[in-house]
Structure formats: C-alpha cells, structure tokens
Design an enzyme around this catalytic site. Sequence first.
Site, PDB file in Angstrom:
ATOM      1  N   GLU A  66      -8.013  -8.336  -1.208  1.00  0.00           N
ATOM      2  CA  GLU A  66      -7.522  -8.266  -2.483  1.00  0.00           C
ATOM      3  C   GLU A  66      -8.220  -9.892  -2.756  1.00  0.00           C
ATOM      4  OE1 GLU A  66      -6.584  -6.729  -4.017  1.00  0.00           O
ATOM      5  OE2 GLU A  66      -4.960  -4.949  -2.344  1.00  0.00           O
ATOM      6  N   CYS A 130       3.800  -7.441  -3.829  1.00  0.00           N
ATOM      7  CA  CYS A 130       2.345  -7.657  -3.278  1.00  0.00           C
ATOM      8  C   CYS A 130       1.299  -8.885  -4.175  1.00  0.00           C
ATOM      9  CB  CYS A 130       1.215  -7.000  -2.949  1.00  0.00           C
ATOM     10  SG  CYS A 130       2.182  -5.877  -1.297  1.00  0.00           S
ATOM     11  N   HIS A 149      -3.957  -5.961   1.928  1.00  0.00           N
ATOM     12  CA  HIS A 149      -3.788  -4.917   2.188  1.00  0.00           C
ATOM     13  C   HIS A 149      -3.739  -3.919   3.014  1.00  0.00           C
ATOM     14  CE1 HIS A 149      -1.416  -4.794  -1.746  1.00  0.00           C
ATOM     15  NE2 HIS A 149      -0.715  -4.226  -1.216  1.00  0.00           N
TER      16      HIS A 149
END
Length: 191
Positions: A66, A130, A149
Amino acid sequence: MREKQVLQNRELKKLGLGGEVDLHVSEVPVEYQTVQSLVPSLWKKHHPLLVVHVGVSGMATTVTLEKCGRNHGYKGLDNSSFCPDSQCCIVGGPDCINSVIDMESVCKRVTSSGLGVAVSVSKDAGRYLCDFTYYTSLYLSHGRSAFVHVPPLGKPYSGEDLGRALQAIIQEMLELLDQAEEKIHCQQHFH
C-alpha cells in the site's frame, strides 16, 4: 482473520530479518480506539526506523504493497461496534499521506528475485481498520511506515510462503531506507 495474522507474524519472527535488524512483532486489534492509543505507544516504546503493518484482505490475490493512507471516509463499525464521529483518523490532518518507501521499486525488486509470490502495488488500503492504522502510523512517523495486505491463507499461499515474502519485502524496504539516508548525508556533506 486474527489467527491467520498471528501465523504469518510467527513465520516472520522465525525467519527474522538478519542479525543487524531488531524485529518487534505486535498484534493490533480491529478497533479504532485501540489503534489510536496502541500505535503511538509502539512508536514511543521502540523508536523504530520503520513500522510495517500487515493485514489480511479477503479480496487480495497478491501480496499488496500500500502506497498511502487516507484520513477520511471511515464509516464501518469496528469489532467493538464503534466508529469515530469525525469519520477520520486525525482531525485537521492531510487527506492522504504517502509512505517514504517507493513501493513500485520494492515490488520490482521482490518480483525479480524469483520468490514465487506475486506482489503488486495499491493506492487504496480500503477505508477500514487497515487504512486507519496505516494513516495513523504514517502521520506519527512522517511517512516512515508501510502497509502490506496479504491474501487469506491457502488462497493461494501458505503461511511459510507469506512469511518468506514479508521477509524479502521488509529487507528491500530497509535497504531503500538505508540508501535514502546515505543520499541525505552526502547532500548535507556537500552543501
């Protein structure tokens, strides 16, 4: 979700990150208020060079790096049926904070290492715990955080596969941070 998360953490702990790296593994509950107190306390306690958060995503088919955390749009209730009134992480904080880590570069390096685990990059961590955790960590660390993730176990990777992938990813991230630090030192030296 929590059991799977712990399993990967255990695999990573077993593998370690090399003799020079002090690895601390903590589990973060799926609760907004706990994140708001626990994440700052981890930064204060350990003063880490980098914090890497790992979360299981039922939608992920690859190990996903991410790039950024988002401040607004938190409407989903957590495991305690709570949601922040402000629907944001940090009132008055920027809309989006990017990691100082170049995720595309990490992705390329790990992919070319022939690890056998598919890695991709994402700009949306999902506006749930998250993303909330990632933004909070990025805000506190001025970008010295990362979020990975991973798919659920067995879809298609085993705990061992994911442990090895996380080890390789974090080692690349630390290498990139090292290079960035060296560059800064050099620039300061020549001014």
